[in-house]
Design a protein around this motif. Structure first.
Motif, PDB file in Angstrom:
ATOM      1  N   SER A  21       0.829  -1.216   0.000  1.00 28.71           N
ATOM      2  CA  SER A  21       0.000   0.000   0.000  1.00 28.71           C
ATOM      3  C   SER A  21       0.859   1.259   0.000  1.00 28.71           C
ATOM      4  O   SER A  21       0.590   2.200  -0.750  1.00 28.71           O
ATOM      5  CB  SER A  21      -0.944   0.007   1.210  1.00 28.71           C
ATOM      6  OG  SER A  21      -1.939  -0.977   1.058  1.00 28.71           O
ATOM      7  N   LYS A  22       1.909   1.274   0.816  1.00 29.44           N
ATOM      8  CA  LYS A  22       2.798   2.440   0.863  1.00 29.44           C
ATOM      9  C   LYS A  22       3.505   2.636  -0.477  1.00 29.44           C
ATOM     10  O   LYS A  22       3.664   3.762  -0.950  1.00 29.44           O
ATOM     11  CB  LYS A  22       3.814   2.290   1.993  1.00 29.44           C
ATOM     12  CG  LYS A  22       3.188   2.473   3.358  1.00 29.44           C
ATOM     13  CD  LYS A  22       4.192   2.281   4.470  1.00 29.44           C
ATOM     14  CE  LYS A  22       3.498   2.405   5.815  1.00 29.44           C
ATOM     15  NZ  LYS A  22       4.357   2.109   6.943  1.00 29.44           N
ATOM     16  N   GLU A  70       0.998   4.110  -2.907  1.00 26.23           N
ATOM     17  CA  GLU A  70       0.791   5.529  -2.608  1.00 26.23           C
ATOM     18  C   GLU A  70       1.950   6.368  -3.115  1.00 26.23           C
ATOM     19  O   GLU A  70       1.744   7.476  -3.622  1.00 26.23           O
ATOM     20  CB  GLU A  70       0.593   5.737  -1.107  1.00 26.23           C
ATOM     21  CG  GLU A  70      -0.764   5.270  -0.625  1.00 26.23           C
ATOM     22  CD  GLU A  70      -0.937   5.392   0.877  1.00 26.23           C
ATOM     23  OE1 GLU A  70      -2.058   5.702   1.294  1.00 26.23           O
ATOM     24  OE2 GLU A  70       0.033   5.163   1.639  1.00 26.23           O
ATOM     25  N   LYS A  87      -4.365   6.033  -5.053  1.00 30.46           N
ATOM     26  CA  LYS A  87      -5.153   6.363  -3.873  1.00 30.46           C
ATOM     27  C   LYS A  87      -5.720   5.057  -3.331  1.00 30.46           C
ATOM     28  O   LYS A  87      -6.469   4.365  -4.030  1.00 30.46           O
ATOM     29  CB  LYS A  87      -6.290   7.320  -4.219  1.00 30.46           C
ATOM     30  CG  LYS A  87      -7.142   7.675  -3.027  1.00 30.46           C
ATOM     31  CD  LYS A  87      -8.311   8.553  -3.407  1.00 30.46           C
ATOM     32  CE  LYS A  87      -9.165   8.791  -2.163  1.00 30.46           C
ATOM     33  NZ  LYS A  87     -10.504   9.200  -2.511  1.00 30.46           N
TER      34      LYS A  87
END
Length: 119
Positions: free
Chosen positions: A16-17, A20, A25
């Motif tokens: 997820s990081k 991002e 998003k």
């Protein structure tokens, strides 16, 4: 929580990081329904992306992506369809990706495979 679950959660957080940092998003993590589970749902420009994250600390038993077999792909597709139905999203561009996260001691390697599932 067992070690394998902790490893999986860590991989999902790192994925997820990473997404991002690329401008994605993150909409949802760990979407679950009777049809299956989606690890990460994200928006990438004009595409809604459903992402299966596979985390490994070794390649002793093969690459992480190899765990996304036809049965798993079917569950991902069905869960994605249910998500679209539940959120009343019709006609949106979608993509299903697989992310391999390798944890080798303190080193992390991420391999993002776009459009990995077509089932």
């Amino acid at each position: 929580m067992c070690l394998k679950q902790i490893e999986g959660r860590t991989g999902e957080e790192l994925a997820s990081k990473y997404l991002e940092s690329l401008g994605y998003k993150i909409i949802c993590n760990n979407f679950r329904c009777t049809q299956g589970e989606i690890d990460v749902i994200a928006q990438d420009r004009d595409e809604l992306v459903f992402i299966e994250v596979k985390t490994r600390s070794s390649i002793k038993f093969g690459e992480a992506k190899e765990a996304v077999n036809q049965r798993k792909q079917k569950h991902i597709v069905n869960a994605a369809k249910y998500y679209l139905y539940k959120t009343r999203q019709e006609g949106v561009n979608i993509r299903i990706d697989v992310m391999e996260v390798y944890l080798f001691g303190k080193k992390v390697k991420i391999n993002h495979i776009k459009q990995a599932v077509w089932a």
